[in-house]
Design a protein around this motif. Sequence first.
Motif, PDB file in Angstrom:
ATOM      1  N   GLN A  87      41.317  23.180  24.318  1.00 10.35           N
ATOM      2  CA  GLN A  87      40.921  22.470  23.110  1.00 10.35           C
ATOM      3  C   GLN A  87      39.524  22.891  22.678  1.00 10.35           C
ATOM      4  O   GLN A  87      39.235  22.986  21.486  1.00 10.35           O
TER       5      GLN A  87
ATOM      6  N   VAL B 193      45.632  24.440  17.131  1.00  6.46           N
ATOM      7  CA  VAL B 193      45.454  25.112  15.838  1.00  6.46           C
ATOM      8  C   VAL B 193      45.212  26.608  16.043  1.00  6.46           C
ATOM      9  O   VAL B 193      45.265  27.397  15.100  1.00  6.46           O
TER      10      VAL B 193
ATOM     11  N   TYR C  67      46.225  16.012  15.484  1.00  8.52           N
ATOM     12  CA  TYR C  67      45.393  16.883  14.636  1.00  8.52           C
ATOM     13  C   TYR C  67      45.373  16.438  13.176  1.00  8.52           C
ATOM     14  O   TYR C  67      44.470  16.794  12.425  1.00  8.52           O
TER      15      TYR C  67
ATOM     16  N   VAL D  78      41.593  14.920  15.954  1.00 11.07           N
ATOM     17  CA  VAL D  78      41.215  15.670  14.755  1.00 11.07           C
ATOM     18  C   VAL D  78      41.876  15.030  13.532  1.00 11.07           C
ATOM     19  O   VAL D  78      43.046  14.622  13.593  1.00 11.07           O
TER      20      VAL D  78
ATOM     21  N   ALA E 183      45.384  21.184   9.578  1.00  8.48           N
ATOM     22  CA  ALA E 183      45.360  21.516  11.005  1.00  8.48           C
ATOM     23  C   ALA E 183      46.642  21.045  11.673  1.00  8.48           C
ATOM     24  O   ALA E 183      47.160  21.693  12.589  1.00  8.48           O
TER      25      ALA E 183
ATOM     26  N   ALA F 185      48.888  23.409  13.816  1.00  6.13           N
ATOM     27  CA  ALA F 185      49.166  23.053  15.219  1.00  6.13           C
ATOM     28  C   ALA F 185      50.673  22.956  15.453  1.00  6.13           C
ATOM     29  O   ALA F 185      51.195  23.458  16.461  1.00  6.13           O
TER      30      ALA F 185
END
Length: 466
Positions: free
Chosen positions: A144, A150, A190, A199, A204, A208
């Motif tokens: 991460q 992503v 995300y 996130v 994203a 992802a």
Amino acid sequence: MQDIHNMSQLTSADLELARAFPEGFLWGAATASYQIEGGAFEDGRGSSIWDDFSATPGKVFQGENGNVAADHYHRLAEDTELMSSLGLGAYRFSIAWPRILPEGRGAINNAGLDFYDRLVDGLLAKGITPYVTLYHWDLPSPLQQEGGWVKRETAFAYADFAEVVAKRLGDRVTNWITLNEPWCSAYLGYGIGIHAPGVQDRQAALDAGHHLMLGHGLAVPRIRAHSAPNSQVGITLNLAHVYANDERPETQRDVALADAFSNRWFLDPILRGHYTEGFFEQLGLNAPPVQDGDLATISTPIDFLGVNNYTRLLVKGNTERIPLADQVSLVAPIPSACYTEMGWEVYPNGLRDLLLRLTKDYAVSKLYVTENGAAFKDAWNGNGHVSDPRRVDYLRTHIAGLAEAIQQGAPLRGYFVWSLMDNFEWAEGYSKRFGIVYIDYPTQKRVVKESGYWYAGLLKAFNQAH
Ligand SMILES: CO[C@H](O)c1c[n+]2c([nH]1)[C@H](O)[C@@H](O)[C@H](O)[C@H]2CO
């Protein structure tokens, strides 16, 4: 463990229900590594995004975390005996990537592999079939730090991880699930950030999601290469049948949008080899970074589809404007309906109708319900058992829907109740209990709930009928 196949919990209709299922139908229970294991800093386990998210103030209910959880890491023998006493035919669990590759890639932590060796051997010794989920959300923190899902590289790191596990367990594990609910990893993790890594970026989430599916497709052949010829590999998706609240055209329009976002986002690439036409525009986003060959990799043939389902979606069309696909209006709670502690409507036909839709619209050769269950307010008075009649009824009515789906042609091969035991319910911490076994966290005592006795009785009746 005293005989707990207390079939007196069952009605004559329950016994009939057990007999309605075909010989060979698989009955199991499911868990996930970060939710039950604990042992978060032991034997070389590295950190995951859920360790980081839990440690971030305000992210998880009362700042709770999976450091201890249900202490499964130290209770393998007790918990496999519990599964055996319930009469489970199968157990679905996940592998903690940070136990195997603490840095996400590179150096292998053999103590981590040894733990799952012991678990698999313990299950097989009791005649319980392991169903292994390779990724149930606990991404190693170092990956991460490089961007996580992503980043395209994470898909390749995942496939390498999958191969490491298959090399160690593939001689005994023949049922593999690559990912648990990439929709949740992508959108909750995300897109809106209520799950790790927290996130908040809808583009994203699309990117992802693409790399999660790419990782799935890359991993399938590498799992097969190290597993017995009779092995099967699939993926588990969280899916829900979408219902229209009325006949208005805008409702029909929004049903299609909700279906695209909740179901087809992952179903179409994995099972049809393409994204849903117009999907990115329906989200107001750009296409993810698709490279030549990606969709062929993503749609590599799989042996089964795992379906996680808990409730339905009921849509009421927006008359003022066309909503973005992830912003379709759902009908507010219905006074006459029942809801679980998660706020999810109890609607048993939703699971049946979902399975029939998948059978009709997608060429799936086999289906498993890899999660279904409910959170209710369970209490234990320190002795006796845990009364959870609402969960008994939830299981009874949803399992009845499975029998109907099979009778109407769904290629359903098994059912895993969520969950074997109460556990860490992500951002809800330990406030939500899904288990058919109660966990008294201060003592880590396991107490079979009424629903556990009922389920054990149903499985016994099924076995007696075949
Ligand atoms: C909309 O529900 C999802 O399908 C879903 C529900 N659940 C899940 N996915 C996850 O796979 C589990 O880890 C959760 O513990 C479980 C209960 O919340």
